[in-house]
Scaffold this motif. Structure first.
Motif, PDB file in Angstrom:
ATOM      1  N   GLU A 147       0.834  -1.200   0.000  1.00  0.00           N
ATOM      2  CA  GLU A 147       0.000   0.000   0.000  1.00  0.00           C
ATOM      3  C   GLU A 147       0.875   1.259   0.000  1.00  0.00           C
ATOM      4  OE1 GLU A 147      -3.104  -0.041   2.894  1.00  0.00           O
ATOM      5  OE2 GLU A 147      -3.691  -2.105   2.439  1.00  0.00           O
ATOM      6  N   ASP A 148       0.226   2.421  -0.005  1.00  0.00           N
ATOM      7  CA  ASP A 148       1.012   3.657  -0.048  1.00  0.00           C
ATOM      8  C   ASP A 148       1.745   3.815   1.276  1.00  0.00           C
ATOM      9  OD1 ASP A 148       0.144   6.731   1.007  1.00  0.00           O
ATOM     10  OD2 ASP A 148      -1.395   5.213   1.363  1.00  0.00           O
ATOM     11  N   LEU A 149       3.059   3.896   1.190  1.00  0.00           N
ATOM     12  CA  LEU A 149       3.931   3.966   2.366  1.00  0.00           C
ATOM     13  C   LEU A 149       4.667   5.294   2.398  1.00  0.00           C
ATOM     14  CD1 LEU A 149       5.628   0.426   2.446  1.00  0.00           C
ATOM     15  CD2 LEU A 149       3.444   1.133   3.437  1.00  0.00           C
ATOM     16  N   ILE A 150       4.828   5.813   3.610  1.00  0.00           N
ATOM     17  CA  ILE A 150       5.565   7.048   3.843  1.00  0.00           C
ATOM     18  C   ILE A 150       6.773   6.732   4.722  1.00  0.00           C
ATOM     19  CG2 ILE A 150       5.463   9.320   4.982  1.00  0.00           C
ATOM     20  CD1 ILE A 150       2.579   9.555   4.023  1.00  0.00           C
ATOM     21  N   VAL A 151       7.898   7.339   4.406  1.00  0.00           N
ATOM     22  CA  VAL A 151       9.148   7.135   5.141  1.00  0.00           C
ATOM     23  C   VAL A 151       9.231   8.146   6.278  1.00  0.00           C
ATOM     24  CG1 VAL A 151      11.672   7.153   4.979  1.00  0.00           C
ATOM     25  CG2 VAL A 151      10.295   6.316   3.053  1.00  0.00           C
ATOM     26  N   THR A 152       9.678   7.702   7.437  1.00  0.00           N
ATOM     27  CA  THR A 152      10.005   8.620   8.532  1.00  0.00           C
ATOM     28  C   THR A 152      11.469   8.431   8.901  1.00  0.00           C
ATOM     29  OG1 THR A 152       7.747   8.551   9.405  1.00  0.00           O
ATOM     30  CG2 THR A 152       9.461   9.387  10.862  1.00  0.00           C
ATOM     31  N   ASN A 204       8.094  15.242  -0.961  1.00  0.00           N
ATOM     32  CA  ASN A 204       7.595  16.215   0.003  1.00  0.00           C
ATOM     33  C   ASN A 204       8.191  15.883   1.363  1.00  0.00           C
ATOM     34  OD1 ASN A 204       5.584  18.393   0.851  1.00  0.00           O
ATOM     35  ND2 ASN A 204       5.003  16.709   2.206  1.00  0.00           N
ATOM     36  N   PHE A 205       8.720  16.898   2.036  1.00  0.00           N
ATOM     37  CA  PHE A 205       9.276  16.734   3.377  1.00  0.00           C
ATOM     38  C   PHE A 205       8.397  17.476   4.367  1.00  0.00           C
ATOM     39  CE2 PHE A 205      12.878  16.517   0.439  1.00  0.00           C
ATOM     40  CZ  PHE A 205      13.506  15.350   0.840  1.00  0.00           C
ATOM     41  N   SER A 226       7.571  11.790   1.664  1.00  0.00           N
ATOM     42  CA  SER A 226       6.495  11.199   0.875  1.00  0.00           C
ATOM     43  C   SER A 226       6.588  11.727  -0.553  1.00  0.00           C
ATOM     44  CB  SER A 226       5.140  11.540   1.493  1.00  0.00           C
ATOM     45  OG  SER A 226       4.989  12.936   1.650  1.00  0.00           O
ATOM     46  N   THR A 227       5.652  11.321  -1.390  1.00  0.00           N
ATOM     47  CA  THR A 227       5.625  11.852  -2.749  1.00  0.00           C
ATOM     48  C   THR A 227       5.142  13.296  -2.715  1.00  0.00           C
ATOM     49  OG1 THR A 227       3.331  11.396  -3.393  1.00  0.00           O
ATOM     50  CG2 THR A 227       4.882   9.544  -3.473  1.00  0.00           C
ATOM     51  N   GLY A 258       1.944   8.447  -0.158  1.00  0.00           N
ATOM     52  CA  GLY A 258       3.191   7.713  -0.151  1.00  0.00           C
ATOM     53  C   GLY A 258       3.363   6.982  -1.473  1.00  0.00           C
ATOM     54  N   TRP A 259       4.241   5.975  -1.483  1.00  0.00           N
ATOM     55  CA  TRP A 259       4.512   5.191  -2.692  1.00  0.00           C
ATOM     56  C   TRP A 259       3.786   3.856  -2.598  1.00  0.00           C
ATOM     57  CZ3 TRP A 259       8.119   8.085  -0.098  1.00  0.00           C
ATOM     58  CH2 TRP A 259       8.751   9.114  -0.825  1.00  0.00           C
TER      59      TRP A 259
END
Length: 406
Positions: A103-108, A149-150, A173-174, A199-200
């Motif tokens: 699924e759409d994932l966001i990095v932290t 995007n940060f 994220s994207t 996210g991606w």
């Protein structure tokens, strides 16, 4: 990385519950970005002697199940309401293909950490074929990121410089806007607290060139409390985008099925990809990463090595540690939902490493790699150090099957 959640509710699983949700909006497919093919530049002081690298490969990842997902109460369906009136629905997952990490994932990212490059590749189509560079950032032109995007740590105002101080958090994220407000799926309130983004989704390869010096040598701290549980503990985590857009552990979220039992993390959960653990107890080790993923499908990976894994006696060439012997791992570690890797990555405190995170949906594989810039294996030479605009499927296969140090 478990944080207390503030909501107390339980989803209704009985006969009166609404039908299972048909699925989440997968989000837009990021377009290829310009550029690529530019290797990083180093000052002599930024490179330590070449090391052997390391890999941890997770196979057979993904499982059917469900987690609670926020819905617009005007459109529902609501399987449960929290005390604050938050509408939650059962998001049902039928596939075992890397779920829910497809699924759409966001990095932290949590400091102390200093980045030179950050890049994301995704397949042009979800089948054998080329992969495109869809997001990129380079310290040589920090204000010219593409497809990224940060947020957090004042990056919304000042931009991302590449330096993240101890206990500071930056979400990556994207650049694709997520339209919060009525009817959004998953639901998030109208944007009043800053820009929300996707996210991606699907298969993705994250490439991060970073070093993680100890807090005292980096500065830029968000806290000077050396007794804090995050002090001097860098982390790269992956979360389902809904969790981050909800405020990550607010009063209405997907992290746990029963948020009053937040410590179970049995909802959408989280993926601690590279995490230095500092709990100020026997689990503390500021030089070794733990790696684990957890959620509705259970726990996969291994927790911290703790004080038992002392790296003082290991040479600088060691990037992957055999946790049972506290020596260099004989070969790249392979893990599954029923078997931990038995190995841990070493934190690079005096030089840069490439951190590779491949999530490959068709093969249900998660591949993690740590590679020294002066010792790039030939099979991934088409990727590093150049980070080209496009990769052949054969290069992705080479990343997935890489086994380091041997």
């Amino acid at each position: 990385m478990l944080l207390a959640l503030l909501c107390a509710c339980t989803l209704n699983q009985g006969p009166g519950s609404q039908p299972p949700d048909a699925g989440q909006n997968p989000g837009p497919t990021p377009a290829p970005v310009d550029g690529g093919g530019s290797g990083a530049e180093f000052d002599p002081s930024e490179l330590d002697p070449a090391s052997h690298g390391g890999t941890v490969t997770f196979e057979s990842i993904g499982a059917p199940g469900w987690y609670p997902s926020r819905r617009d109460p005007e459109t529902g369906p609501c399987d449960a309401y929290t005390a604050s009136g938050c509408c939650l629905s059962k998001h049902t997952i039928e596939s075992d293909a890397l779920t829910p990490w497809d699924e759409d994932l966001i990095v932290t990212l949590r400091g102390p950490m200093k980045l030179k490059q950050f890049a994301v590749y995704q397949p042009a189509v979800e089948s054998p074929g080329p992969w495109n560079l869809v997001s990129s950032w380079d310290e040589r032109s920090p204000k010219s990121s593409q497809g990224l995007n940060f947020s957090g740590n004042n990056t919304e105002k000042n931009g991302f410089s590449g330096t993240i101080g101890t206990e500071c958090l930056v979400d990556v994220s994207t650049s694709e806007d997520f339209a919060c407000g009525p009817g959004s799926l998953p639901y998030c309130p109208p944007q009043g607290s800053g820009k929300k983004t996707w996210g991606w989704s699907g298969s993705k390869l994250f490439v991060m060139l970073a070093t993680m010096p100890h807090a005292a040598s980096l500065g830029h701290a968000c806290s000077n409390n050396s007794n804090g549980n995050w002090f001097d503990a860098p982390w790269m985590g992956l979360s389902v985008g809904e969790l981050v857009r909800a405020g990550a552990f607010g009063s209405c979220q997907c992290y746990a099925k029963a948020p009053d039992k937040w410590y179970l993390g049995d909802g959408c959960g989280q993926f601690n990809v590279f995490e230095v653990v500092n709990d100020n107890n026997e689990f503390r080790n500021l030089d070794v990463f733990s790696t684990n993923m957890f959620g509705y499908a259970g726990y996969v990976g291994e927790g911290p090595c703790g004080s038992r894994c002392k790296v003082d006696s290991l040479g600088g060439e060691v990037d992957l540690i055999d946790k049972s012997k506290v020596t260099e791992a004989a070969q790249g570690a392979v893990a599954s939902p029923t078997r931990g890797p038995g190995a841990a990555f070493r934190r690079p405190v005096s030089g840069y490493r490439y951190f590779l995170v491949l999530l490959d949906v068709p093969t249900r594989t998660v591949q993690l790699a740590v590679i020294h810039p002066l010792s790039v294996p030939a099979p991934v030479g088409a990727l590093l150090p150049g980070l080209p605009a496009q990769l052949d499927a054969s290069t992705i296969d080479a990343v997935r099957t890489l086994r380091l140090p041997r």
